[in-house]
Design a protein around this motif. Structure first.
Motif, PDB file in Angstrom:
ATOM      1  N   LEU A   8     -16.335   1.593 -24.825  1.00 29.49           N
ATOM      2  CA  LEU A   8     -16.030   0.947 -26.103  1.00 29.49           C
ATOM      3  C   LEU A   8     -15.102  -0.255 -25.914  1.00 29.49           C
ATOM      4  CD1 LEU A   8     -15.560   3.997 -28.513  1.00 29.49           C
ATOM      5  CD2 LEU A   8     -17.370   2.276 -28.584  1.00 29.49           C
ATOM      6  N   ILE A   9     -14.034  -0.090 -25.124  1.00 29.19           N
ATOM      7  CA  ILE A   9     -13.106  -1.195 -24.866  1.00 29.19           C
ATOM      8  C   ILE A   9     -13.826  -2.341 -24.164  1.00 29.19           C
ATOM      9  CG2 ILE A   9     -11.128  -1.879 -23.425  1.00 29.19           C
ATOM     10  CD1 ILE A   9     -10.290  -0.657 -25.999  1.00 29.19           C
ATOM     11  N   GLY A  10     -14.717  -1.978 -23.222  1.00 28.48           N
ATOM     12  CA  GLY A  10     -15.484  -3.010 -22.507  1.00 28.48           C
ATOM     13  C   GLY A  10     -16.368  -3.807 -23.452  1.00 28.48           C
ATOM     14  N   ILE A  11     -17.092  -3.097 -24.332  1.00 27.03           N
ATOM     15  CA  ILE A  11     -17.988  -3.773 -25.288  1.00 27.03           C
ATOM     16  C   ILE A  11     -17.193  -4.653 -26.260  1.00 27.03           C
ATOM     17  CG2 ILE A  11     -19.579  -3.391 -27.212  1.00 27.03           C
ATOM     18  CD1 ILE A  11     -20.489  -0.812 -25.744  1.00 27.03           C
ATOM     19  N   LEU A  12     -16.112  -4.118 -26.816  1.00 30.51           N
ATOM     20  CA  LEU A  12     -15.298  -4.870 -27.774  1.00 30.51           C
ATOM     21  C   LEU A  12     -14.729  -6.136 -27.145  1.00 30.51           C
ATOM     22  CD1 LEU A  12     -13.368  -1.950 -29.540  1.00 30.51           C
ATOM     23  CD2 LEU A  12     -15.066  -3.459 -30.588  1.00 30.51           C
ATOM     24  N   ALA A  59      -8.697  -9.441 -19.585  1.00 31.82           N
ATOM     25  CA  ALA A  59      -7.826  -8.368 -19.097  1.00 31.82           C
ATOM     26  C   ALA A  59      -8.356  -7.010 -19.541  1.00 31.82           C
ATOM     27  CB  ALA A  59      -6.398  -8.580 -19.600  1.00 31.82           C
ATOM     28  N   GLY A  60      -8.741  -6.906 -20.811  1.00 30.03           N
ATOM     29  CA  GLY A  60      -9.265  -5.637 -21.328  1.00 30.03           C
ATOM     30  C   GLY A  60     -10.597  -5.269 -20.712  1.00 30.03           C
ATOM     31  N   THR A  69      -6.043  -0.497 -13.478  1.00 29.97           N
ATOM     32  CA  THR A  69      -5.067   0.096 -14.394  1.00 29.97           C
ATOM     33  C   THR A  69      -3.987  -0.877 -14.840  1.00 29.97           C
ATOM     34  OG1 THR A  69      -5.434   2.232 -13.338  1.00 29.97           O
ATOM     35  CG2 THR A  69      -3.478   2.029 -14.714  1.00 29.97           C
ATOM     36  N   TRP A  70      -3.478  -1.702 -13.914  1.00 32.78           N
ATOM     37  CA  TRP A  70      -2.378  -2.602 -14.287  1.00 32.78           C
ATOM     38  C   TRP A  70      -2.838  -3.666 -15.283  1.00 32.78           C
ATOM     39  CZ3 TRP A  70      -2.306  -7.875 -13.556  1.00 32.78           C
ATOM     40  CH2 TRP A  70      -3.235  -8.410 -12.663  1.00 32.78           C
ATOM     41  N   LEU A  71      -4.108  -4.117 -15.171  1.00 34.76           N
ATOM     42  CA  LEU A  71      -4.637  -5.090 -16.140  1.00 34.76           C
ATOM     43  C   LEU A  71      -4.777  -4.455 -17.518  1.00 34.76           C
ATOM     44  CD1 LEU A  71      -7.466  -7.318 -14.576  1.00 34.76           C
ATOM     45  CD2 LEU A  71      -5.367  -8.056 -15.728  1.00 34.76           C
ATOM     46  N   LEU A  72      -5.227  -3.208 -17.540  1.00 36.95           N
ATOM     47  CA  LEU A  72      -5.351  -2.502 -18.813  1.00 36.95           C
ATOM     48  C   LEU A  72      -3.977  -2.265 -19.431  1.00 36.95           C
ATOM     49  CD1 LEU A  72      -7.592  -1.429 -20.590  1.00 36.95           C
ATOM     50  CD2 LEU A  72      -7.402   0.786 -19.463  1.00 36.95           C
ATOM     51  N   TRP A  73      -2.976  -2.043 -18.571  1.00 33.31           N
ATOM     52  CA  TRP A  73      -1.599  -1.887 -19.066  1.00 33.31           C
ATOM     53  C   TRP A  73      -1.114  -3.178 -19.712  1.00 33.31           C
ATOM     54  CZ3 TRP A  73       3.135  -4.163 -18.216  1.00 33.31           C
ATOM     55  CH2 TRP A  73       4.255  -3.460 -18.685  1.00 33.31           C
ATOM     56  N   VAL A 248      -8.383  -0.177 -32.090  1.00 38.74           N
ATOM     57  CA  VAL A 248      -8.703  -0.674 -30.743  1.00 38.74           C
ATOM     58  C   VAL A 248      -7.604  -0.286 -29.761  1.00 38.74           C
ATOM     59  CG1 VAL A 248      -9.060  -2.756 -29.350  1.00 38.74           C
ATOM     60  CG2 VAL A 248     -10.104  -2.580 -31.615  1.00 38.74           C
ATOM     61  N   TYR A 249      -6.362  -0.375 -30.198  1.00 42.81           N
ATOM     62  CA  TYR A 249      -5.232  -0.003 -29.342  1.00 42.81           C
ATOM     63  C   TYR A 249      -5.302   1.479 -28.960  1.00 42.81           C
ATOM     64  CZ  TYR A 249      -0.392   0.688 -27.824  1.00 42.81           C
ATOM     65  OH  TYR A 249       0.730   1.016 -27.103  1.00 42.81           O
ATOM     66  N   SER A 250      -5.667   2.314 -29.925  1.00 42.83           N
ATOM     67  CA  SER A 250      -5.780   3.758 -29.663  1.00 42.83           C
ATOM     68  C   SER A 250      -6.878   4.042 -28.645  1.00 42.83           C
ATOM     69  CB  SER A 250      -6.072   4.505 -30.971  1.00 42.83           C
ATOM     70  OG  SER A 250      -5.033   4.292 -31.913  1.00 42.83           O
TER      71      SER A 250
END
Length: 266
Positions: A8-12, A59-60, A69-73, A248-250
């Motif tokens: 979902l995060i990838g698509i958004l 980044a997302g 992980t660090w980019l997602l952070w 989206v944040y959740s």
């Protein structure tokens, strides 16, 4: 196995990445077409917004799909800051636009506006000479009053007084009714002989088509009335945007947790 939240995060973020490209192109196009300070001012927000969306979405996207992980952070940190800023701006917009409204004038179809009715913060912005000179230049280059004159040129006094004018037209293109000037045309008014009036806008009025009432407090008030309406609309949109950001944040938090679990496995 790729988790649902990561997908979902990838698509958004892929959709946001696509959206950022036309925004940047629009900003660059505006910079090439700009002939006035007003048009040049518009290019900067477009380019800045486009670049911001591009970097955050990258980044997302990389963080979620490539399990970085660090980019997602970093992505989640930016999203959190954005949520706080949007929330703060929404509250601020409702507070500063809470005061001020047009006053109905007896026998007139339009309203008149007084600068003192609006919030002190907004008054300080338009009372700054440098700021107001830029705004005035934009209003003049936008042909606010020349279009106003063309539209109502054939009006008789009675017809003109019944017109529904916008806040800017009422405040910038004609004198205040309290001046008791004599109507000649929408942008030409005669001052009565031996007339005395304490309203500084009466002295500021000029039949010079480049001056009119652009230096009047009523013009500043007319601008603030329009700004007030726009900001309230933006504040309502921001509430919807804020809800989307939190969702989206959740999802991003779930994707971040998935990344950490996978890292522990390896």
């Amino acid at each position: 196995m790729v988790r649902l939240s990561n997908n979902l995060i990838g698509i958004l973020n892929f959709l946001t990445l696509l959206l950022s490209i036309p925004i940047i192109v629009t900003g660059v196009w505006l910079s090439k077409q700009a002939n006035t300070d007003c048009e040049r001012w518009l290019e900067r927000p477009f380019i800045a917004l486009g670049v911001f969306l591009l970097l955050v979405s990258l980044a997302g996207l990389i963080g979620a799909c490539c399990r970085v992980t660090w980019l997602l952070w970093v992505y989640l940190l930016v999203m959190f800051v954005l949520i706080v800023l949007v929330f703060a701006f929404t509250i601020f917009a409702f507070v500063v636009t809470n005061k001020g409204a047009g006053k109905a004038v007896s026998g007139r179809g339009y309203k008149e506006y007084r600068l003192g009715d609006y919030s002190n913060w907004l008054q300080k912005r338009v009372n700054n000479t440098k700021t107001w000179n830029k705004i005035q230049s934009c209003l003049q280059s936008g042909k606010l009053c020349s279009d106003f004159k063309s539209r109502f040129l054939n009006d008789t006094p009675e017809k003109f007084y019944s017109e529904k004018l916008t806040a800017l037209q009422s405040g910038c293109c004609k004198p205040s009714d309290s001046c008791h000037f004599i109507y000649q045309s929408p942008t030409e008014w005669n001052k009565p002989q031996n007339a005395t009036n304490n309203d500084p806008d009466c002295a500021a009025w000029s039949n010079d088509q480049n001056v009119l009432c652009f230096n009047c407090n009523s013009c500043k008030a007319g601008l603030l009335e329009g700004l007030k309406t726009d900001w309230k609309t933006v504040a309502v949109v921001n509430i919807i945007f804020l809800v989307i950001l939190i969702i989206v944040y959740s999802i991003g938090c779930c994707a971040f947790r998935n990344n950490r679990r996978d890292n522990w496995k390896y």
